[in-house]
Design a protein around this motif. Structure first.
Motif, PDB file in Angstrom:
ATOM      1  N   GLN A  85       0.827  -1.206   0.000  1.00  0.00           N
ATOM      2  CA  GLN A  85       0.000   0.000   0.000  1.00  0.00           C
ATOM      3  C   GLN A  85       0.860   1.254   0.000  1.00  0.00           C
ATOM      4  O   GLN A  85       0.542   2.229  -0.678  1.00  0.00           O
ATOM      5  N   VAL A  86       1.935   1.230   0.763  1.00  0.00           N
ATOM      6  CA  VAL A  86       2.841   2.379   0.787  1.00  0.00           C
ATOM      7  C   VAL A  86       3.436   2.592  -0.595  1.00  0.00           C
ATOM      8  O   VAL A  86       3.425   3.703  -1.127  1.00  0.00           O
ATOM      9  N   TRP A  87       3.970   1.527  -1.201  1.00  0.00           N
ATOM     10  CA  TRP A  87       4.585   1.657  -2.527  1.00  0.00           C
ATOM     11  C   TRP A  87       3.567   2.114  -3.568  1.00  0.00           C
ATOM     12  O   TRP A  87       3.888   2.938  -4.436  1.00  0.00           O
ATOM     13  N   ASN A  88       2.348   1.603  -3.517  1.00  0.00           N
ATOM     14  CA  ASN A  88       1.317   2.028  -4.467  1.00  0.00           C
ATOM     15  C   ASN A  88       1.034   3.514  -4.338  1.00  0.00           C
ATOM     16  O   ASN A  88       0.926   4.224  -5.348  1.00  0.00           O
ATOM     17  N   THR A  89       0.921   3.994  -3.117  1.00  0.00           N
ATOM     18  CA  THR A  89       0.645   5.413  -2.885  1.00  0.00           C
ATOM     19  C   THR A  89       1.818   6.270  -3.339  1.00  0.00           C
ATOM     20  O   THR A  89       1.633   7.292  -4.010  1.00  0.00           O
ATOM     21  N   ASN A  91       4.092   5.554  -5.601  1.00  0.00           N
ATOM     22  CA  ASN A  91       4.166   5.539  -7.063  1.00  0.00           C
ATOM     23  C   ASN A  91       3.066   6.372  -7.705  1.00  0.00           C
ATOM     24  O   ASN A  91       3.304   7.035  -8.726  1.00  0.00           O
ATOM     25  N   LEU A  92       1.878   6.381  -7.120  1.00  0.00           N
ATOM     26  CA  LEU A  92       0.807   7.235  -7.645  1.00  0.00           C
ATOM     27  C   LEU A  92       1.186   8.708  -7.542  1.00  0.00           C
ATOM     28  O   LEU A  92       0.959   9.493  -8.468  1.00  0.00           O
ATOM     29  N   LEU A  93       1.767   9.094  -6.419  1.00  0.00           N
ATOM     30  CA  LEU A  93       2.206  10.489  -6.254  1.00  0.00           C
ATOM     31  C   LEU A  93       3.323  10.837  -7.229  1.00  0.00           C
ATOM     32  O   LEU A  93       3.319  11.904  -7.841  1.00  0.00           O
ATOM     33  N   LEU A  94       4.285   9.935  -7.390  1.00  0.00           N
ATOM     34  CA  LEU A  94       5.408  10.201  -8.289  1.00  0.00           C
ATOM     35  C   LEU A  94       4.964  10.254  -9.744  1.00  0.00           C
ATOM     36  O   LEU A  94       5.533  11.000 -10.553  1.00  0.00           O
ATOM     37  N   ARG A  95       3.961   9.490 -10.081  1.00  0.00           N
ATOM     38  CA  ARG A  95       3.462   9.461 -11.452  1.00  0.00           C
ATOM     39  C   ARG A  95       2.941  10.837 -11.890  1.00  0.00           C
ATOM     40  O   ARG A  95       3.000  11.181 -13.063  1.00  0.00           O
ATOM     41  N   LEU A  96       2.451  11.630 -10.953  1.00  0.00           N
ATOM     42  CA  LEU A  96       1.903  12.950 -11.281  1.00  0.00           C
ATOM     43  C   LEU A  96       2.961  13.893 -11.846  1.00  0.00           C
ATOM     44  O   LEU A  96       2.636  14.796 -12.618  1.00  0.00           O
ATOM     45  N   ASP A  97       4.209  13.709 -11.470  1.00  0.00           N
ATOM     46  CA  ASP A  97       5.300  14.585 -11.936  1.00  0.00           C
ATOM     47  C   ASP A  97       6.276  13.852 -12.836  1.00  0.00           C
ATOM     48  O   ASP A  97       7.387  14.322 -13.067  1.00  0.00           O
ATOM     49  N   ARG A  98       5.869  12.732 -13.380  1.00  0.00           N
ATOM     50  CA  ARG A  98       6.759  11.899 -14.185  1.00  0.00           C
ATOM     51  C   ARG A  98       6.982  12.520 -15.564  1.00  0.00           C
ATOM     52  O   ARG A  98       6.086  13.094 -16.174  1.00  0.00           O
ATOM     53  N   ASP A  99       8.202  12.377 -16.058  1.00  0.00           N
ATOM     54  CA  ASP A  99       8.540  12.784 -17.422  1.00  0.00           C
ATOM     55  C   ASP A  99       8.232  11.582 -18.306  1.00  0.00           C
ATOM     56  O   ASP A  99       8.931  10.580 -18.262  1.00  0.00           O
ATOM     57  N   TRP A 100       7.186  11.690 -19.111  1.00  0.00           N
ATOM     58  CA  TRP A 100       6.664  10.530 -19.823  1.00  0.00           C
ATOM     59  C   TRP A 100       7.354  10.235 -21.145  1.00  0.00           C
ATOM     60  O   TRP A 100       6.978   9.316 -21.848  1.00  0.00           O
TER      61      TRP A 100
END
Length: 102
Positions: A85-89, A91-100
């Motif tokens: 659950q910690v890792w999922n949360t 990664n969700l937060l990091l995905r918002l600022d990810r360089d795609w």
């Protein structure tokens, strides 16, 4: 407020005995964030960290600290999938600022 101070506030930690250890966890968490977001190493040394990435780093650093003995301490500790659950949360937060870009 520094990242160390924010992590300590998140952990409700008032002593400084573990500051060096916490700093190692923060460094590892920032490195993970940079890698996950496809950024160059030490990117956040020269660039401001977005609030969502900062929260992910705080959460991940806190998780590393609380789990250093192999347990799953912290907010999700009553759940057998606490670590995931910690890792999922995070990664969700990091995905918002990810360089795609690929």
């Amino acid at each position: 407020m520094t990242l160390l101070e924010k992590v300590k506030a998140n952990l409700i930690l008032e002593h400084s005995a573990d500051d060096e250890l916490l700093q190692l966890y923060i460094s590892a968490s920032v490195s993970y964030a940079e890698s996950y977001q496809h950024l160059t190493e030490n990117y956040y040394t020269d660039h401001q960290m977005p609030p969502t990435t900062e929260q992910a780093v705080i959460m991940l650093s806190s998780h590393f600290y609380e789990s250093r003995d192999g347990s799953t301490g912290g907010f999700f500790s009553d759940n057998v999938q606490a670590g995931q659950q910690v890792w999922n949360t995070v990664n969700l937060l990091l995905r918002l600022d990810r360089d795609w870009k690929v």
